[in-house]
Design a protein around this motif. Sequence first.
Motif, PDB file in Angstrom:
ATOM      1  N   ALA A  63     -14.138 -45.544   0.022  1.00 16.83           N
ATOM      2  CA  ALA A  63     -12.841 -44.885  -0.191  1.00 16.83           C
ATOM      3  C   ALA A  63     -11.887 -45.783  -0.963  1.00 16.83           C
ATOM      4  CB  ALA A  63     -12.221 -44.498   1.159  1.00 16.83           C
ATOM      5  N   ALA A  64     -11.876 -47.063  -0.623  1.00 15.08           N
ATOM      6  CA  ALA A  64     -10.980 -47.991  -1.298  1.00 15.08           C
ATOM      7  C   ALA A  64     -11.327 -48.110  -2.775  1.00 15.08           C
ATOM      8  CB  ALA A  64     -11.043 -49.363  -0.625  1.00 15.08           C
ATOM      9  N   ALA A  65     -12.628 -48.256  -3.082  1.00 11.77           N
ATOM     10  CA  ALA A  65     -13.056 -48.436  -4.468  1.00 11.77           C
ATOM     11  C   ALA A  65     -12.824 -47.171  -5.296  1.00 11.77           C
ATOM     12  CB  ALA A  65     -14.530 -48.837  -4.513  1.00 11.77           C
ATOM     13  N   VAL A  66     -13.263 -46.037  -4.780  1.00 17.78           N
ATOM     14  CA  VAL A  66     -13.127 -44.779  -5.524  1.00 17.78           C
ATOM     15  C   VAL A  66     -11.660 -44.378  -5.641  1.00 17.78           C
ATOM     16  CG1 VAL A  66     -13.667 -42.309  -5.507  1.00 17.78           C
ATOM     17  CG2 VAL A  66     -15.444 -43.983  -4.937  1.00 17.78           C
ATOM     18  N   GLY A  67     -10.891 -44.596  -4.571  1.00 21.30           N
ATOM     19  CA  GLY A  67      -9.476 -44.226  -4.605  1.00 21.30           C
ATOM     20  C   GLY A  67      -8.698 -44.965  -5.666  1.00 21.30           C
ATOM     21  N   VAL A  68      -8.907 -46.280  -5.764  1.00 23.39           N
ATOM     22  CA  VAL A  68      -8.197 -47.073  -6.769  1.00 23.39           C
ATOM     23  C   VAL A  68      -8.646 -46.685  -8.170  1.00 23.39           C
ATOM     24  CG1 VAL A  68      -7.827 -49.387  -7.685  1.00 23.39           C
ATOM     25  CG2 VAL A  68      -7.800 -49.015  -5.215  1.00 23.39           C
ATOM     26  N   ALA A  69      -9.958 -46.569  -8.383  1.00 21.04           N
ATOM     27  CA  ALA A  69     -10.474 -46.249  -9.715  1.00 21.04           C
ATOM     28  C   ALA A  69      -9.998 -44.884 -10.184  1.00 21.04           C
ATOM     29  CB  ALA A  69     -11.994 -46.308  -9.712  1.00 21.04           C
ATOM     30  N   THR A  70      -9.858 -43.941  -9.260  1.00 20.00           N
ATOM     31  CA  THR A  70      -9.379 -42.603  -9.623  1.00 20.00           C
ATOM     32  C   THR A  70      -7.934 -42.649 -10.110  1.00 20.00           C
ATOM     33  OG1 THR A  70     -10.868 -41.626  -7.973  1.00 20.00           O
ATOM     34  CG2 THR A  70      -9.073 -40.230  -8.767  1.00 20.00           C
ATOM     35  N   ALA A  71      -7.189 -43.617  -9.605  1.00 19.94           N
ATOM     36  CA  ALA A  71      -5.774 -43.744  -9.978  1.00 19.94           C
ATOM     37  C   ALA A  71      -5.573 -44.436 -11.317  1.00 19.94           C
ATOM     38  CB  ALA A  71      -5.022 -44.511  -8.888  1.00 19.94           C
ATOM     39  N   THR A  79     -11.277 -55.548 -12.828  1.00 18.35           N
ATOM     40  CA  THR A  79     -12.290 -56.556 -12.532  1.00 18.35           C
ATOM     41  C   THR A  79     -12.900 -56.294 -11.151  1.00 18.35           C
ATOM     42  OG1 THR A  79     -10.629 -58.060 -11.584  1.00 18.35           O
ATOM     43  CG2 THR A  79     -11.102 -58.287 -13.938  1.00 18.35           C
ATOM     44  N   PRO A  80     -13.627 -55.191 -10.976  1.00 21.58           N
ATOM     45  CA  PRO A  80     -14.201 -54.879  -9.659  1.00 21.58           C
ATOM     46  C   PRO A  80     -15.227 -55.916  -9.231  1.00 21.58           C
ATOM     47  CG  PRO A  80     -15.128 -53.447 -11.353  1.00 21.58           C
ATOM     48  CD  PRO A  80     -14.009 -54.200 -11.992  1.00 21.58           C
ATOM     49  N   LEU A  81     -15.361 -56.067  -7.898  1.00 19.92           N
ATOM     50  CA  LEU A  81     -16.258 -57.070  -7.334  1.00 19.92           C
ATOM     51  C   LEU A  81     -17.474 -56.410  -6.683  1.00 19.92           C
ATOM     52  CD1 LEU A  81     -13.546 -59.448  -5.818  1.00 19.92           C
ATOM     53  CD2 LEU A  81     -14.574 -59.498  -8.107  1.00 19.92           C
ATOM     54  N   HIS A  82     -18.218 -57.191  -5.904  1.00 25.26           N
ATOM     55  CA  HIS A  82     -19.502 -56.723  -5.392  1.00 25.26           C
ATOM     56  C   HIS A  82     -19.390 -55.670  -4.297  1.00 25.26           C
ATOM     57  CE1 HIS A  82     -18.090 -59.896  -2.868  1.00 25.26           C
ATOM     58  NE2 HIS A  82     -19.111 -59.864  -2.041  1.00 25.26           N
ATOM     59  N   ARG A  83     -18.205 -55.456  -3.721  1.00 24.31           N
ATOM     60  CA  ARG A  83     -18.038 -54.383  -2.738  1.00 24.31           C
ATOM     61  C   ARG A  83     -17.456 -53.122  -3.396  1.00 24.31           C
ATOM     62  NH1 ARG A  83     -20.957 -57.371   0.724  1.00 24.31           N
ATOM     63  NH2 ARG A  83     -19.915 -59.262   1.398  1.00 24.31           N
ATOM     64  N   ASP A  84     -17.310 -53.134  -4.708  1.00 19.44           N
ATOM     65  CA  ASP A  84     -16.563 -52.081  -5.397  1.00 19.44           C
ATOM     66  C   ASP A  84     -17.434 -51.224  -6.308  1.00 19.44           C
ATOM     67  OD1 ASP A  84     -13.972 -52.901  -4.343  1.00 19.44           O
ATOM     68  OD2 ASP A  84     -14.170 -54.649  -5.639  1.00 19.44           O
ATOM     69  N   MET A  85     -18.652 -50.905  -5.859  1.00 14.46           N
ATOM     70  CA  MET A  85     -19.536 -50.054  -6.662  1.00 14.46           C
ATOM     71  C   MET A  85     -18.853 -48.741  -7.031  1.00 14.46           C
ATOM     72  SD  MET A  85     -22.304 -49.413  -8.221  1.00 14.46           S
ATOM     73  CE  MET A  85     -23.199 -50.892  -7.777  1.00 14.46           C
ATOM     74  N   GLY A  86     -17.992 -48.242  -6.143  1.00 15.17           N
ATOM     75  CA  GLY A  86     -17.302 -46.979  -6.414  1.00 15.17           C
ATOM     76  C   GLY A  86     -16.436 -47.016  -7.654  1.00 15.17           C
ATOM     77  N   VAL A  87     -15.981 -48.206  -8.044  1.00 17.94           N
ATOM     78  CA  VAL A  87     -15.190 -48.330  -9.267  1.00 17.94           C
ATOM     79  C   VAL A  87     -16.072 -48.052 -10.479  1.00 17.94           C
ATOM     80  CG1 VAL A  87     -13.772 -49.859 -10.688  1.00 17.94           C
ATOM     81  CG2 VAL A  87     -13.630 -49.984  -8.189  1.00 17.94           C
ATOM     82  N   HIS A  88     -17.248 -48.662 -10.501  1.00 17.20           N
ATOM     83  CA  HIS A  88     -18.174 -48.448 -11.610  1.00 17.20           C
ATOM     84  C   HIS A  88     -18.558 -46.970 -11.721  1.00 17.20           C
ATOM     85  CE1 HIS A  88     -18.788 -52.776 -12.207  1.00 17.20           C
ATOM     86  NE2 HIS A  88     -18.836 -52.880 -10.889  1.00 17.20           N
ATOM     87  N   ILE A  89     -18.879 -46.359 -10.590  1.00 16.45           N
ATOM     88  CA  ILE A  89     -19.292 -44.955 -10.592  1.00 16.45           C
ATOM     89  C   ILE A  89     -18.155 -44.061 -11.076  1.00 16.45           C
ATOM     90  CG2 ILE A  89     -20.030 -43.028  -9.141  1.00 16.45           C
ATOM     91  CD1 ILE A  89     -22.175 -45.216  -9.648  1.00 16.45           C
ATOM     92  N   THR A  90     -16.957 -44.279 -10.571  1.00 16.70           N
ATOM     93  CA  THR A  90     -15.807 -43.453 -10.935  1.00 16.70           C
ATOM     94  C   THR A  90     -15.442 -43.614 -12.404  1.00 16.70           C
ATOM     95  OG1 THR A  90     -14.960 -43.588  -8.671  1.00 16.70           O
ATOM     96  CG2 THR A  90     -13.393 -42.927 -10.370  1.00 16.70           C
ATOM     97  N   ARG A  91     -15.584 -44.817 -12.925  1.00 13.38           N
ATOM     98  CA  ARG A  91     -15.262 -45.069 -14.331  1.00 13.38           C
ATOM     99  C   ARG A  91     -16.327 -44.529 -15.278  1.00 13.38           C
ATOM    100  NH1 ARG A  91     -10.117 -46.354 -15.772  1.00 13.38           N
ATOM    101  NH2 ARG A  91     -10.793 -47.727 -17.466  1.00 13.38           N
ATOM    102  N   GLY A  92     -17.487 -44.126 -14.736  1.00 13.28           N
ATOM    103  CA  GLY A  92     -18.468 -43.454 -15.589  1.00 13.28           C
ATOM    104  C   GLY A  92     -19.774 -44.184 -15.824  1.00 13.28           C
ATOM    105  N   VAL A  93     -20.047 -45.264 -15.101  1.00 15.93           N
ATOM    106  CA  VAL A  93     -21.342 -45.927 -15.249  1.00 15.93           C
ATOM    107  C   VAL A  93     -22.421 -45.029 -14.650  1.00 15.93           C
ATOM    108  CG1 VAL A  93     -22.737 -47.945 -14.648  1.00 15.93           C
ATOM    109  CG2 VAL A  93     -20.307 -48.217 -15.176  1.00 15.93           C
ATOM    110  N   GLU A  94     -23.454 -44.772 -15.408  1.00 15.04           N
ATOM    111  CA  GLU A  94     -24.523 -43.888 -14.933  1.00 15.04           C
ATOM    112  C   GLU A  94     -25.380 -44.616 -13.898  1.00 15.04           C
ATOM    113  OE1 GLU A  94     -25.945 -41.289 -18.588  1.00 15.04           O
ATOM    114  OE2 GLU A  94     -25.615 -43.379 -19.173  1.00 15.04           O
ATOM    115  N   PRO A  95     -25.710 -43.951 -12.790  1.00 15.70           N
ATOM    116  CA  PRO A  95     -26.482 -44.611 -11.729  1.00 15.70           C
ATOM    117  C   PRO A  95     -27.788 -45.230 -12.206  1.00 15.70           C
ATOM    118  CG  PRO A  95     -25.509 -42.603 -10.881  1.00 15.70           C
ATOM    119  CD  PRO A  95     -25.235 -42.619 -12.366  1.00 15.70           C
ATOM    120  N   TRP A  96     -28.444 -44.622 -13.171  1.00 10.32           N
ATOM    121  CA  TRP A  96     -29.725 -45.185 -13.612  1.00 10.32           C
ATOM    122  C   TRP A  96     -29.534 -46.561 -14.248  1.00 10.32           C
ATOM    123  CZ3 TRP A  96     -31.770 -46.449 -18.460  1.00 10.32           C
ATOM    124  CH2 TRP A  96     -30.999 -46.089 -19.573  1.00 10.32           C
TER     125      TRP A  96
END
Length: 347
Positions: A63-71, A79-96
């Motif tokens: 929630a923390a990672a996705v919430g911030v990235a959505t904003a 500069t997201p860190l190792h607990r912030d995978m949700g930032v990468h996903i929200t910004r558009g990095v493809e899971p593959w």
Amino acid sequence: MAVREAEPVASLSEVKEAGLDREDLLGVYRNMLVTRGVEERGHILYRQGKIPGSFYTGRGNEAAAVGVATAMGPEDVGTPLHRDMGVHITRGVEPWRVFAQYMGRSDGPTKGRDGNVHMADARLGMIAMVSHLPAMLPVAVGCALAFRIREEARVAVGWFGEGASARGDAHESMTFAGTRRLPVVFICDNNQWAYSTPTHLEYATEHVADRASAYGFDGVVVDGTDVLAVYREAKRAIEKARGGGGPTLVECLTLRMEGHAVHDDAFYVPKPVFEEWAKQDPIERFRVWLQEHANMTTEEEEEIGAGVKKLLNDALQRAEESPLPDASGLLEGVYATPEDLDTPHHK
């Protein structure tokens, strides 16, 4: 400027005032599911011996990672860190591509040149982390300074953990940013354990955000399992910074629901603490909120879940097909050349 403790988001109308419609909310839910699904499958890859090195997750931090990235705005950087995978996903990095990175394949963001979580796609406004976590804060502040010099309406977002807040580079970054009133937002992922050190042995204040006033800017503490409250507070802070109002320190309070890494069973965390925080699982919490406040139907929920499952299964297969990098290209793209720089410092 006393630290403010954010209230939960109570209604759909409040969310709409913050800029999210119903489709956005379902998208946030999907991103949280993808985030957890990526890391769960990463665990499987690790156990299969397909991920070199160790492996880190942010379970409980979705929630923390996705919430911030959505904003964040499309031109903002972070500069997201190792607990912030949700930032990468929200910004558009493809899971593959994340899975390819995990396995050191050539289609990962670093093309197999760095650790499995040391990744970012610069085209999406992100800068890859290093293991010395607070060292990313001066980088974010440097971006903010560049935006100020260029007179660009952009904001930098810098992440750090409560453990990293004990380091000098965190203090130096906030001192400089506060003095210059730079367009930067500091996000503290407070998961209550700096590896095995609990917060009461990390700092003497009640909250990390209590320090913000000493740096000359606002601090706010938000429940890091409440994605909408995180989004609202991050949005306020980002737009304030964009408008010339200076930095904000947003502290997202969560619990790291797994060990520091796969080799750590987190035996030092009392079992009742895990049990209590499990009741506030961010995905389950948001799912219930969507049912009660946004009328998410069972059919919609099942459709989103099935779509995420297919996405991740296809992503795994595609990543497995990605080739290993050729050693002959090891140094390509590692060092900048004068031609890579807009204004080389030596000219």
